[in-house]
Design a protein around this motif. Structure first.
Motif, mmCIF file in Angstrom:
data_model
loop_
_atom_site.group_PDB
_atom_site.id
_atom_site.type_symbol
_atom_site.label_atom_id
_atom_site.label_comp_id
_atom_site.label_asym_id
_atom_site.label_seq_id
_atom_site.Cartn_x
_atom_site.Cartn_y
_atom_site.Cartn_z
ATOM 1 N N THR A 91 -5.223 -0.119 -3.419
ATOM 2 C CA THR A 91 -3.921 0.238 -2.254
ATOM 3 C C THR A 91 -4.164 1.509 -3.237
ATOM 4 O O THR A 91 -4.106 1.915 -3.852
ATOM 5 N N THR A 92 -2.937 2.336 -2.195
ATOM 6 C CA THR A 92 -2.878 3.792 -2.059
ATOM 7 C C THR A 92 -1.837 3.312 -3.112
ATOM 8 O O THR A 92 -1.691 4.662 -4.134
ATOM 9 N N ASN A 93 -0.764 2.229 -3.531
ATOM 10 C CA ASN A 93 0.017 2.570 -4.854
ATOM 11 C C ASN A 93 -0.310 2.166 -5.926
ATOM 12 O O ASN A 93 -0.113 3.225 -7.091
ATOM 13 N N LEU A 131 -10.183 3.906 -0.716
ATOM 14 C CA LEU A 131 -9.803 2.413 -1.093
ATOM 15 C C LEU A 131 -10.759 1.275 -1.161
ATOM 16 O O LEU A 131 -10.569 0.495 -1.550
ATOM 17 N N ASP A 174 0.951 -1.541 0.296
ATOM 18 C CA ASP A 174 -0.098 0.054 -0.425
ATOM 19 C C ASP A 174 0.403 1.053 -0.088
ATOM 20 O O ASP A 174 1.103 2.354 -0.909
ATOM 21 N N HIS A 175 1.607 1.514 0.986
ATOM 22 C CA HIS A 175 3.051 2.803 1.181
ATOM 23 C C HIS A 175 2.870 2.233 2.456
ATOM 24 O O HIS A 175 3.242 1.744 3.479
ATOM 25 N N PHE A 205 -9.993 9.209 3.575
ATOM 26 C CA PHE A 205 -8.957 8.338 1.994
ATOM 27 C C PHE A 205 -8.827 6.792 2.094
ATOM 28 O O PHE A 205 -9.424 6.171 0.771
ATOM 29 N N HIS A 206 -8.849 6.057 2.953
ATOM 30 C CA HIS A 206 -8.590 4.884 2.693
ATOM 31 C C HIS A 206 -9.976 4.349 2.776
ATOM 32 O O HIS A 206 -9.714 2.699 3.027
ATOM 33 N N CYS A 227 4.728 3.783 6.062
ATOM 34 C CA CYS A 227 3.761 5.447 6.551
ATOM 35 C C CYS A 227 5.513 5.272 7.340
ATOM 36 O O CYS A 227 5.480 4.780 8.725
ATOM 37 N N ASP A 243 -3.777 3.446 -6.491
ATOM 38 C CA ASP A 243 -4.281 4.673 -7.225
ATOM 39 C C ASP A 243 -3.338 6.349 -7.471
ATOM 40 O O ASP A 243 -3.852 6.845 -8.423
ATOM 41 N N ILE A 244 -2.306 5.907 -6.692
ATOM 42 C CA ILE A 244 -1.336 7.021 -7.385
ATOM 43 C C ILE A 244 -1.048 6.551 -8.543
ATOM 44 O O ILE A 244 -0.512 7.656 -9.548
#
Length: 378
Positions: free
Chosen positions: A254-256, A248, A165-166, A244-245, A168, A258-259
């Motif tokens: 996942t954040t990855n 998702l 995901d990322h 935001f999560h 942190c 989405d980016i």
């Protein structure tokens, strides 16, 4: 002086590559950069300590005795989710062994063929089908593996993480397949705790200001101003991150992803992991099975042996026999002599050639008897 061989058990976490740190004999796994994580602990614990010291005694008496109890429960849950996210394996994938890496390289060379000099080799990818959609698996040049779907290599921890995901810094760890739900529960509970403390800080100031004035209230509770400032600036970021999560999770994304825009845009396909239903997506992410770690970081490797000199002499019970062929490492007194070798080599039935040419010498008793007989004859 003597040497004693000492063996030590070696756990696999001591030899794992990457930039992670381990504590408690491999049970705790974190990133090396833990300064922001300590700041997170300090802000949460410090703000709650001020709230229990200044606001809770007054609110428990004049408003409701359950206020500090509920705040304590929220605080314990937030800390539990934070530590669970920070101290767990996020889903790190083991690197390929040298034999496996060599085999994969041979497969890639056989598939791509000889690339002419000056031309760029084709990308190392594999295609798999997931829910009737083609997904590309990328090759990791550091871990020497084809990453599974949704996995990515974290440049900070220097490891491939499944369902990455990322990374942190606030929790001091990557967020991946094995700790994402705990990260989300941490942000959600922290948002509730921040709103709770901020709300009752305002209620406390208003109730006291009605009796003693606003300035006198601030003088009597100096920690309230600090709590309000911390909660005000924390509220927007934490609540925004939780929202935001939540978005998702409803898309099972996942954040990855989405980016990078993996499943958005005109030329992009639809998300093959989404069930097209918000409830199903949330249940899969938050209520799915807990995946075991594939690292086996507490497993045992081959034991290390160390020589340690000892001052106590070791008694010698057996005598070492000399080797058949002396060499430079054999002591002189242990080498077999030439005479003993000759005696062993001669057979008892064989006679020396000199014994056949010369008669045996007379014994001393025979010589004495001969001299006495001569004297009598004269």
């Amino acid at each position: 002086m003597s040497a004693v061989m000492i063996t030590r058990k070696v756990r696999k976490w001591e030899k794992l590559p990457g930039k992670n740190t381990f504590c408690c004999d491999g049970r705790v796994m974190m990133a090396r950069q833990k300064g922001v994580f300590y700041l997170t602990l300090f802000l949460i614990a410090g703000t709650c300590a001020l709230f229990f010291a200044f606001e809770c005694p007054y609110l428990a008496v004049h408003l409701c005795p359950a206020i500090p109890v509920f705040a304590a429960l929220l605080f314990v849950f937030v800390m539990a989710m934070l530590l669970r996210t920070s101290f767990s394996d996020p889903g790190v994938l083991p690197r390929a062994l040298p034999e496996e890496a060599t085999f994969i390289e041979m497969e890639i060379e056989a598939a791509n063929g000889n690339v002419p000099a000056g031309q760029r080799p084709p990308p190392r990818i594999r295609n798999v089908q997931i829910n009737n959609q083609i997904v590309k698996l990328k090759y990791c040049y550091t871990c020497k593996i084809f990453r599974p779907p949704r996995a990515s290599h974290c440049s900070i921890c220097d490891n491939c993480v499944d369902r990455f995901d990322h990374h942190c810094p606030w929790v001091g760890n990557c967020v991946g397949k094995r700790n994402y739900r705990y990260f989300y529960l941490f942000t959600l509970s922290l948002s509730l705790l921040t709103i709770y403390i901020f709300t009752f800080d305002i209620v406390h100031v208003v109730m006291r200001s009605m009796n003693g004035g606003f300035l006198n209230t601030l003088k009597e509770t100096p920690g309230t101003v600090l709590e309000v400032l911390v909660c005000f600036f924390t509220l927007w970021s934490v609540v925004g991150l939780t929202g935001f999560h939540t978005y998702l999770i409803s898309l099972n994304q996942t954040t990855n992803e989405d980016i990078k825009g993996s499943w958005s845009g005109k030329n992009r396909g639809q998300n093959p992991y989404s069930h097209k239903n918000i409830i199903k997506n949330c249940c899969e992410v938050l209520c799915g099975p807990t995946y075991p770690s594939v690292l086996d970081r507490r497993g045992l490797l081959q034991e290390d042996s160390t020589l340690v000199s000892s001052s106590n002499p070791v008694p010698q019970t057996t005598k070492t026999t000399a080797p058949l062929i002396p060499n430079e490492h054999t002591p002189d007194d242990a080498k077999p002599s030439i005479a003993s070798s000759a005696e062993k080599s001669a057979s008892p039935k064989e006679e020396h050639p000199a014994a056949m040419k010369f008669p045996p010498l007379a014994s001393p008793e025979t010589d004495a008897e001969t001299s006495i007989a001569k004297e009598r004859a004269h």
